[in-house]
Design an enzyme around this catalytic site. Sequence first.
Site, PDB file in Angstrom:
ATOM      1  CB  SER A  43      -0.938   0.004   1.210  1.00 14.44           C
ATOM      2  OG  SER A  43      -0.208  -0.138   2.416  1.00 14.44           O
ATOM      3  N   GLY A  80      -2.052  -4.327   1.142  1.00 17.33           N
ATOM      4  CA  GLY A  80      -2.164  -5.537   1.937  1.00 17.33           C
ATOM      5  C   GLY A  80      -1.175  -6.626   1.562  1.00 17.33           C
ATOM      6  CG  ASN A 108       1.197  -5.218   4.719  1.00 20.29           C
ATOM      7  OD1 ASN A 108       0.768  -4.386   5.509  1.00 20.29           O
ATOM      8  ND2 ASN A 108       1.106  -5.067   3.413  1.00 20.29           N
ATOM      9  CG  ASP A 191      -3.661   4.483   8.419  1.00 23.87           C
ATOM     10  OD1 ASP A 191      -2.733   5.315   8.469  1.00 23.87           O
ATOM     11  OD2 ASP A 191      -3.918   3.838   7.389  1.00 23.87           O
ATOM     12  CG  HIS A 194      -1.488   3.511   4.742  1.00 22.25           C
ATOM     13  ND1 HIS A 194      -2.356   2.890   5.612  1.00 22.25           N
ATOM     14  CD2 HIS A 194      -0.967   2.543   3.950  1.00 22.25           C
ATOM     15  CE1 HIS A 194      -2.369   1.597   5.353  1.00 22.25           C
ATOM     16  NE2 HIS A 194      -1.538   1.355   4.360  1.00 22.25           N
TER      17      HIS A 194
END
Length: 217
Positions: A43, A80, A108, A191, A194
């Site tokens: 991402s 993801g 991730n 979040d 990001h």
Amino acid sequence: MFITLTSCGESNKEEKQQKTEILAANDNSEENAEQVILFFGNSLTAGYGLEKGEAFPELIQQRIDSLELSYKVVNAGLSGETTSGGKNRIDWVLKQNVDVFVLELGANDGLRGIAIEETKNNLQEIIDFVREQNPEIEIILAGMQIPPNMGQDYTTGFKQIFPDLAEKNDVYLIPFLLEDVAGIPELNQQDGIHPTAEGQKILADNVWDVLGEIIED
């Protein structure tokens, strides 16, 4: 020309669309005699939560165009994505001529607490596959770090994956892709993970510190 391949899932429809765009990018590069820079990541590369044109690969394309260099950026970022997922889709992503391969995966894995050796082995397999397809390709590995949630031993071991692989494989290393962005609230979305559009500009600078020396030569 900038080709963006972004997705928040891994459905067959999305992968089919990506394959179509990659083939189109390959055709265009052959017609225009452009060299291809492929960003293969998650991402962070895809530009999650941002408008089209704000992810760092497209900012890199803008800089390349301003310097009148004959390179085309292909963004193969998939939100993801883990190193395992990347290993599974690298075969069709590389069905084109690529001159510079930027590998941005692992974050991730770290956030999920995947075993360090598993992450390292997956990245090694991706590097091996890329080199098998084109021994002359230039490879850049984007280093990553994670918060200490998983414990100090895991955090330290995870950070070391990237310089170890870079040295072993004699590839270029971006020490920490999120340098000067990670942990700074105003440069990250709500979040806290990001980057914002402003944060992506710094990521582009971090990438260019390494990539620029390669393509300007």
